[in-house]
Write a protein that holds these residues in place. Structure first.
Motif, PDB file in Angstrom:
ATOM      1  N   ASN A   1      -9.785   0.685  -3.057  1.00  0.00           N
ATOM      2  CA  ASN A   1      -8.228   0.703  -4.122  1.00  0.00           C
ATOM      3  C   ASN A   1      -7.495  -0.680  -3.451  1.00  0.00           C
ATOM      4  O   ASN A   1      -6.544  -1.089  -3.922  1.00  0.00           O
ATOM      5  CB  ASN A   1      -8.070   2.059  -3.985  1.00  0.00           C
ATOM      6  N   VAL A   2      -7.166  -0.782  -2.338  1.00  0.00           N
ATOM      7  CA  VAL A   2      -6.397  -1.679  -2.217  1.00  0.00           C
ATOM      8  C   VAL A   2      -6.491  -2.987  -2.024  1.00  0.00           C
ATOM      9  O   VAL A   2      -5.540  -4.282  -2.489  1.00  0.00           O
ATOM     10  CB  VAL A   2      -7.104  -1.578  -0.262  1.00  0.00           C
ATOM     11  N   LYS A   3      -7.724  -3.200  -2.402  1.00  0.00           N
ATOM     12  CA  LYS A   3      -7.370  -4.634  -3.019  1.00  0.00           C
ATOM     13  C   LYS A   3      -7.372  -5.226  -4.488  1.00  0.00           C
ATOM     14  O   LYS A   3      -6.575  -5.500  -4.561  1.00  0.00           O
ATOM     15  CB  LYS A   3      -9.183  -4.788  -4.246  1.00  0.00           C
ATOM     16  N   HIS A   4      -6.928  -3.482  -4.854  1.00  0.00           N
ATOM     17  CA  HIS A   4      -6.122  -3.511  -6.326  1.00  0.00           C
ATOM     18  C   HIS A   4      -4.692  -3.154  -6.669  1.00  0.00           C
ATOM     19  O   HIS A   4      -4.029  -3.418  -6.907  1.00  0.00           O
ATOM     20  CB  HIS A   4      -7.318  -2.009  -7.346  1.00  0.00           C
ATOM     21  N   ILE A   5      -4.962  -3.164  -5.376  1.00  0.00           N
ATOM     22  CA  ILE A   5      -3.184  -3.285  -5.469  1.00  0.00           C
ATOM     23  C   ILE A   5      -2.639  -4.333  -4.706  1.00  0.00           C
ATOM     24  O   ILE A   5      -1.478  -4.587  -5.554  1.00  0.00           O
ATOM     25  CB  ILE A   5      -2.667  -2.039  -4.067  1.00  0.00           C
TER      26      ILE A   5
ATOM     27  N   GLY B   1       1.984  -3.647  -5.626  1.00  0.00           N
ATOM     28  CA  GLY B   1       1.887  -1.867  -4.760  1.00  0.00           C
ATOM     29  C   GLY B   1       2.433  -1.229  -6.199  1.00  0.00           C
ATOM     30  O   GLY B   1       2.879   0.782  -6.603  1.00  0.00           O
ATOM     31  N   HIS B   2       3.552  -1.338  -6.383  1.00  0.00           N
ATOM     32  CA  HIS B   2       4.286  -1.061  -7.584  1.00  0.00           C
ATOM     33  C   HIS B   2       4.124  -0.769  -9.067  1.00  0.00           C
ATOM     34  O   HIS B   2       3.632   0.062  -9.880  1.00  0.00           O
ATOM     35  CB  HIS B   2       6.400  -1.572  -8.253  1.00  0.00           C
ATOM     36  N   ALA B   3       2.693  -2.085  -9.649  1.00  0.00           N
ATOM     37  CA  ALA B   3       2.730  -1.804 -10.928  1.00  0.00           C
ATOM     38  C   ALA B   3       1.044  -0.642 -10.194  1.00  0.00           C
ATOM     39  O   ALA B   3       0.796  -0.147 -11.693  1.00  0.00           O
ATOM     40  CB  ALA B   3       1.917  -3.518 -11.157  1.00  0.00           C
TER      41      ALA B   3
ATOM     42  N   ASN C   1       1.002  10.839  -7.353  1.00  0.00           N
ATOM     43  CA  ASN C   1      -0.894  11.360  -7.604  1.00  0.00           C
ATOM     44  C   ASN C   1      -1.422   9.541  -8.615  1.00  0.00           C
ATOM     45  O   ASN C   1      -2.252   9.634  -9.957  1.00  0.00           O
ATOM     46  CB  ASN C   1      -0.984  12.275  -8.678  1.00  0.00           C
ATOM     47  N   THR C   2      -1.198   8.951  -8.320  1.00  0.00           N
ATOM     48  CA  THR C   2      -1.388   7.374  -8.706  1.00  0.00           C
ATOM     49  C   THR C   2      -3.127   6.703  -8.698  1.00  0.00           C
ATOM     50  O   THR C   2      -3.995   6.983  -7.651  1.00  0.00           O
ATOM     51  CB  THR C   2      -0.361   5.800  -7.432  1.00  0.00           C
ATOM     52  N   GLY C   3      -2.382   5.726  -9.225  1.00  0.00           N
ATOM     53  CA  GLY C   3      -4.389   5.429  -9.416  1.00  0.00           C
ATOM     54  C   GLY C   3      -5.472   6.276 -10.285  1.00  0.00           C
ATOM     55  O   GLY C   3      -4.864   7.174 -11.073  1.00  0.00           O
TER      56      GLY C   3
ATOM     57  N   VAL D   1       0.825  -1.386  -0.168  1.00  0.00           N
ATOM     58  CA  VAL D   1       0.064   0.123   0.158  1.00  0.00           C
ATOM     59  C   VAL D   1       0.744   0.932  -0.090  1.00  0.00           C
ATOM     60  O   VAL D   1       0.106   2.223  -0.704  1.00  0.00           O
ATOM     61  CB  VAL D   1      -0.874  -0.058   1.239  1.00  0.00           C
ATOM     62  N   LEU D   2       2.187   1.548   0.367  1.00  0.00           N
ATOM     63  CA  LEU D   2       3.062   2.016   0.554  1.00  0.00           C
ATOM     64  C   LEU D   2       3.359   2.098  -0.324  1.00  0.00           C
ATOM     65  O   LEU D   2       3.989   3.936  -1.520  1.00  0.00           O
ATOM     66  CB  LEU D   2       3.414   1.877   2.160  1.00  0.00           C
ATOM     67  N   ASP D   3       3.820   1.520  -1.081  1.00  0.00           N
ATOM     68  CA  ASP D   3       4.374   1.292  -2.642  1.00  0.00           C
ATOM     69  C   ASP D   3       3.585   1.864  -3.495  1.00  0.00           C
ATOM     70  O   ASP D   3       4.406   2.654  -4.367  1.00  0.00           O
ATOM     71  CB  ASP D   3       4.836  -0.101  -2.983  1.00  0.00           C
ATOM     72  N   ALA D   4       2.134   1.544  -3.449  1.00  0.00           N
ATOM     73  CA  ALA D   4       1.507   2.209  -4.268  1.00  0.00           C
ATOM     74  C   ALA D   4       0.906   3.615  -4.104  1.00  0.00           C
ATOM     75  O   ALA D   4       0.824   4.549  -5.312  1.00  0.00           O
ATOM     76  CB  ALA D   4       0.554   1.149  -3.962  1.00  0.00           C
ATOM     77  N   GLY D   5       1.151   3.569  -3.354  1.00  0.00           N
ATOM     78  CA  GLY D   5       1.447   5.599  -3.132  1.00  0.00           C
ATOM     79  C   GLY D   5      -0.088   6.251  -3.193  1.00  0.00           C
ATOM     80  O   GLY D   5      -0.063   7.881  -3.274  1.00  0.00           O
ATOM     81  N   VAL D   6      -1.033   6.193  -2.475  1.00  0.00           N
ATOM     82  CA  VAL D   6      -2.190   5.631  -2.664  1.00  0.00           C
ATOM     83  C   VAL D   6      -2.524   6.781  -1.729  1.00  0.00           C
ATOM     84  O   VAL D   6      -2.737   5.908  -0.910  1.00  0.00           O
ATOM     85  CB  VAL D   6      -3.239   4.198  -2.648  1.00  0.00           C
ATOM     86  N   ARG D   7      -3.484   7.874  -2.819  1.00  0.00           N
ATOM     87  CA  ARG D   7      -3.459   8.771  -1.010  1.00  0.00           C
ATOM     88  C   ARG D   7      -4.998   8.986  -1.038  1.00  0.00           C
ATOM     89  O   ARG D   7      -5.982   7.807  -1.927  1.00  0.00           O
ATOM     90  CB  ARG D   7      -3.376  10.162  -2.215  1.00  0.00           C
ATOM     91  N   GLY D   8      -5.827   9.558   0.187  1.00  0.00           N
ATOM     92  CA  GLY D   8      -6.376   9.303   0.566  1.00  0.00           C
ATOM     93  C   GLY D   8      -7.876   9.710  -0.496  1.00  0.00           C
ATOM     94  O   GLY D   8      -7.426  11.065  -0.828  1.00  0.00           O
TER      95      GLY D   8
END
Ligand code: FMN
Ligand code: SF4
Ligand code: SF4
Ligand code: SF4
Ligand code: FES
Lengths: 571, 462
Positions: free
Chosen positions: B232-236, B241-243, B252-254, B62-69
């Motif tokens: 989003n966590v499911k998709h991460i 995460g990197h993908a 500004n990922t996702g 999740v950290l690698d994915a950089g997903v923001r709230g």
């Protein structure tokens, strides 16, 4: 809380208030810390004895801490080699910000000034400004801070909100919602101190309104503390409402005589009339609180059954005449004393001294006054000064409610003269016939059956009409001062007792009728008082050694700042 | 009334340029909210996968994915999870913020109504990752059908041991309950939400000391995340995460689901890859542009609390990358950092388009009415300031404008922002501050308009 080990635990830290270094106790907040520096952080919702909610925003200050390099952890320095201060970009609330070493605070910057002006303006836009008829006027934080920190003019031209103006929220408290600044002190007090959560807000935003929960009243015995801590005139004492402008009140430090807790109080009076009693802060005894029941005790001053006349067998006489007759009794035959746990230490001491001049043994009793303690500021022992009687040697055991020994002694004629001070012994197991059998001298503030059948009546001053001291459940000597003059014709101060002492001793044993003079005597005679003097007793009281009485079965429960040594349950 | 008429209607015309990940299935005509349908479409596979991982590994993804709230503040979820106080030994709680009440926002309810199991799966993975003892969905009171759908879905998932005791034989137990909110905007502010969940008035807490990650629900460490964030966590987990971080732009990922409303031809929700499109694309291409004969007047880029943009204004500055920019509204990248660089924010992803058919003072009066109504009333500046601003703008709209009102409004806003307990202070101050700054001429003009005429309009607040 700090996780530092005890060795390097710091009791104080140095902070900088407007660049001035100040040493302050560790762990305190900025409202308190800035006060140590002799400056003020104005505040409404913060109260030292309640939880911190940070809702009024009056205490906003600028704050910064010494920076540390992220990579190395080393302190960052400015060009001059001083620690570089990392200022928090927004103002912080002082009430919820605890000091840390090297912290900098700005309390006078233009931003801080602007914050205060803003909050003051906001608090006033919907405020009714009833000052001319508001009980709080003169001791109102809104008035004070408007003067000290406000802009002095209003930009508000809209209609003000309208809210309920006079709601009876309990038997003793009246609420004006328009004046409420929604600081929630009263709500928190009820929840956290009184354990009686009955207050809450309804509606939202600026229409938020304080009220009681459905079907509930603010009727606990601490309800009037909400009036004291309300920073504005929203919560008012129904008893005091519209009676007196507070700036006319003379304030006299006193003690609540309801129980052995001995809450510290302030008596507000004007021209010899008492208008209100409020708590006085003592963090070791009552914090900033007192029971409601103690606030109406001033009514005893002008009570219908108040005794103000010296008399012999029902015939009014001069004070001297009554005291002389009393001393004659005392010098002839076997005497006994019934004293009160409501008398001052000085009065109790003078009684022992008077007794010492009577022939033979002069036994003395105190009448116990027990009721259920509330675990807060009313203890099971409803006498304020049983310990005074013990320390002065007037008695040597815990008082009982029924004077059966005395009753027998009167019955058998073993006691011929009886001095009763401040008690109605007909309520303590002594019959009227027994009273009639002896020479009874009644020294008291109220008319009662004992007075009715006593040979001699001598009026006594109430706690409000004299100065002196009590010893509370912690063995803390606490002083009280005279708020109002005594009734016309009643000897002042300790004169009843000192004159009686002089009379029984043939004028040999003379003491000035002031607490200071009695304390000089007591300090010499009583171990616990060694090196003490009346004037040296601090306003928050003086603890004295209690070892001599450690084994006595005091009837006490837990109270706010007191744990009984042996767990004797509340009566 | 049937449930069907109250749940969000399916959007059958999906724009080809949308990149649907979260709403991949939601609008398919053959897709429904049942667990069978979800399982047929690969549902709960990621939960199984996640439960075979170590919790720390999930957190790292999740950290690698950089997903923001996605709830408003745009704080990286992985970072928030890192702040959790795990040393206290107290139970950890996970709360899904489904209060969705920022005006203009209607994305979370699409997920809840049409694909509730996706949220449950996302939540159970997240719960496992942070080792939550209990999870909650705090759903807005005004979404009773959403609550019902979620409750039914939770029962279905429980029957399959996807939540509850010893989930999928993993030894990890965590229950999930739906809690209906208290029908107030402030219940969406995370610490207000926590108070409300505890059964109290939704009074936001002071921070410090009450950061949820340390002192949250029942004073235990707590994570609050938005519905879309948790999905989003499911998709991460599915992508890694990197993908996932490859989608969108760095930082500004996702994708994001934008709620487009106001004066456009095709208002609606659009799931778009972050940073690939602009506000111009959203308004003109996805939203079908303005109505005939109308001119753009203003855009509120991220929910009604976001600072407004005036048509024609230009934003100049330097990006974090060092790159210089000179944008019109239409050029602002549709992501987190774009609107921020342009002096506002993407907030909850609600874009409100305002054309020249409305009076801008009335728009602000309307917004101010909302915030005055929704201020919890706890702290002085927001409580008194929001109602004062409402009173002024209502008066102005009704013909009582004075010249000094414009400056007064700005000053009131300045006295609120940055001085309150929670971000509702900014939420109520920013509209006023930005409207009077950017439309100063129109506000000053109000004082010159004929009061007779204006008062006949009888502008009233909600
Ligand atoms: C006044 C106010 C209202 C809010 N309302 C919501 C809301 O309805 N839904 C939401 O997800 N977040 C809302 N937030 C943001 C939350 O406080 C919190 O930041 C968010 O739920 C965190 O989730 P995220 O990190 O996944 O975005 C609101 C914030 C404020 C200040
Ligand atoms: S509360 Fe204070 S400011 Fe308000 S009317 Fe009373 S005295 Fe005046
Ligand atoms: S009544 Fe007084 S103490 Fe209670 S909330 Fe209002 S201002 Fe504060
Ligand atoms: S900023 Fe507004 S909503 Fe937030 S706590 Fe203060 S009064 Fe309540
Ligand atoms: S004293 Fe009220 S916010 Fe600090």
């Amino acid at each position: 809380m700090s996780t530092m080990s005890d060795d390097n635990k710091q009791d104080t830290v140095t902070i900088y208030v407007d660049d001035q270094p100040v040493e302050v106790p560790a762990g305190i907040n900025l409202v308190e810390a800035v006060a140590v520096a002799g400056k003020e952080v104005p505040h409404y919702c913060y109260h030292p004895k309640l939880s911190v909610v940070g809702n009024c925003r009056m205490c906003l200050v600028e704050m910064g801490t010494p920076g540390r390099d992220r990579a190395t952890g080393e302190p960052m320095l400015d060009e001059e080699g001083n620690p570089k201060i990392m200022w928090v970009p927004k103002p912080v609330i002082g009430c919820a910000t605890n000091v840390s070493p090297g912290m900098h605070v700005k309390t006078e910057s233009s931003l801080v000034k602007d914050c205060r002006e803003g909050v003051m303006e906001f608090l006033l836009v919907n405020h009714p400004l009833d000052c001319p008829i508001c009980d709080q006027a003169g001791e109102c934080r809104l008035q004070e801070f408007a003067t000290d920190y406000g802009r002095g003019y209003s930009r508000f031209v809209e209609q003000k909100n309208v809210k309920p103006k006079r709601t009876r929220i309990g038997p003793r408290v009246t609420l004006d919602d328009e004046r409420c600044i929604l600081c929630s002190r009263c709500i928190r007090f009820c929840e956290e101190v009184a354990d009686d959560p009955v207050l809450g807000f309804i509606d939202r935003g600026s229409y938020t309104t304080l009220t009681t929960f459905p079907g509930k009243e603010l009727d606990n015995n601490y309800s009037l503390n909400t009036v004291d801590i309300c920073p504005v005139g929203a919560l008012t004492s129904t008893d005091f409402r519209f009676k007196m402008r507070v700036w006319f009140l003379k304030e006299t430090p006193s003690i609540d005589t309801e129980s052995s807790v001995g809450c510290n109080t302030v008596v507000g009076s004007r021209e010899g009339t008492i208008y209100r009693i409020t708590p006085r802060r003592n963090d070791a005894v009552n914090d900033t609180w007192m029971p409601d029941s103690g606030r109406t005790l001033y009514r005893q001053v002008d009570a219908d059954d108040r005794m103000t006349q010296y008399s012999i067998e029902g015939r009014p006489c001069a004070a001297e005449e009554a005291l002389t007759l009393a001393s004659t009794y005392l010098r002839n035959g076997r005497s006994a004393i019934v004293a009160s746990g409501r008398l001052s230490v000085e009065e109790q001491y003078l009684l022992t001294r008077i007794a010492s001049h009577a022939p033979g043994e002069t036994p003395a009793w105190l009448v116990a006054r027990h009721a259920e303690g509330d675990g807060k500021l009313l203890s099971a022992d409803r006498n304020p000064n049983v310990r005074g009687a013990l320390v002065t040697g007037l008695i040597d055991r815990i008082p009982e409610a029924q004077l059966s020994q005395l009753s027998a002694a009167l019955e058998s004629g073993k006691v011929e003269n009886l001095i009763v001070v401040g008690e109605d012994i007909t309520q303590a197991g002594i019959s009227i016939d027994q009273i009639k059998k002896a020479n009874v001298v009644y020294i008291g503030a109220v008319h009662c059956d004992t007075a009715q059948y006593a040979k001699v009546e001598i009026p006594l001053l109430t706690v409000f009409e004299k100065a002196g001291s009590f010893i509370n459940q912690q063995f803390r000597v606490q002083k009280f001062a005279q708020a109002v003059p005594g009734p016309k014709g009643v000897l002042f101060g300790l004169s009843n007792f000192t004159q009686l002492l002089a009379a029984v001793s043939d004028g040999k044993d003379r003491i000035e009728p002031s607490p200071a003079a009695v304390w000089t005597e007591m300090a010499a005679a009583i171990d616990e008082f060694k090196e003490l003097s009346f004037s040296a007793i601090p306003s928050t009281g003086q603890l004295i050694p209690a070892d001599r009485f450690a084994d006595l079965p005091f009837v006490e429960g837990k109270s706010l700042h007191f744990e009984p040594r042996t767990a004797v349950a509340d009566a | 009334m049937s449930l069907e008429t109250h749940i969000a209607r399916k959007n059958l015309a999906i724009h080809p340029k949308e990149r649907r990940i979260i709403l991949k299935h939601a609008d398919r005509p053959d897709y429904d909210a049942s667990i069978d349908c979800y399982l047929r479409n690969g549902g709960y596979d990621q939960q199984k996968k996640a439960f075979s991982m170590k919790p720390e590994e999930i957190c790292q993804e999740v950290l690698d994915a950089g997903v923001r709230g996605r709830g408003g503040a745009g704080f990286p979820a992985g970072m928030k999870w890192k702040f959790l106080d795990r040393k206290s030994g107290k139970p950890i709680y996970l709360i899904c913020n489904a209060d969705e009440s920022e005006p203009g926002t209607f994305k979370d309810r699409q997920i809840i109504h049409k694909d509730p199991h996706q949220l449950i799966e996302g939540m159970m993975i997240s719960a496992f990752a942070i080792q939550a003892a209990q999870a909650f969905i705090y759903i807005r009171e005004e979404m009773p059908y959403g609550a019902k759908i979620l409750e039914e879905a939770i029962e279905e998932a429980r029957a399959k041991n996807l939540l509850g005791d010893n989930i999928l034989g993993s030894g990890y137990s965590c229950d999930l309950v739906v809690h209906r909110g208290a029908a107030a905007y402030i219940c969406g502010e995370e610490t207000g939400l926590i108070e409300s969940l505890e059964g109290k008035r939704a009074y936001p807490r002071i921070k410090p000391p009450y950061f949820p990650a340390a002192l949250g629900l029942y004073m235990c460490p707590t994570i609050v995340n938005n519905v879309e964030t948790l999905c989003n966590v499911k998709h991460i987990i599915e992508m890694g995460g990197h993908a996932y971080a490859e989608i969108g732009k760095p930082g500004n990922t996702g994708t994001r689901i934008w709620s487009l409303s106001g004066h456009v031809r095709k208002p609606g929700y659009y799931e778009l890859e972050n940073g690939v499109h602009t506000y111009g694309d959203l308004i003109n291409e996805f939203g079908g542009g303005l109505r005939d004969g109308r001119q753009l007047q203003a855009v509120i880029p991220g929910g009604s609390s976001a600072k407004v943009w005036r048509a024609g204004e230009r934003f100049k500055g330097k990006l974090r990358s060092g790159e210089e920019f000179d944008w019109a509204i239409e050029d602002v990248p549709l992501d987190f950092d774009g609107p921020m660089a342009a002096g506002s924010m993407s907030g909850s992803g609600a874009v409100v388009v305002i054309d020249d058919s409305v009076d801008i003072v009335e728009v602000l009066a309307n917004i101010n009415a909302f915030y005055a109504h929704e201020s919890c009333g706890q702290c002085t500046p927001c409580r008194e300031g929001s109602l004062w601003m409402k009173k002024i703008t209502t008066r102005m709209a009704n013909g009582g404008a004075r010249e000094e009102d414009t400056a007064l409004l700005a000053s009131i806003g300045d006295q609120i922002a940055g001085r309150t307990i929670c971000a509702h202070g900014e939420a109520c101050a920013w509209p006023t501050q930005s409207f009077v700054a950017k439309f100063q001429d129109k506000f000053l003009d109000k004082a010159k308009q004929d009061p007779e005429q204006l008062s006949k309009r009888d502008f009233r607040m909600v």
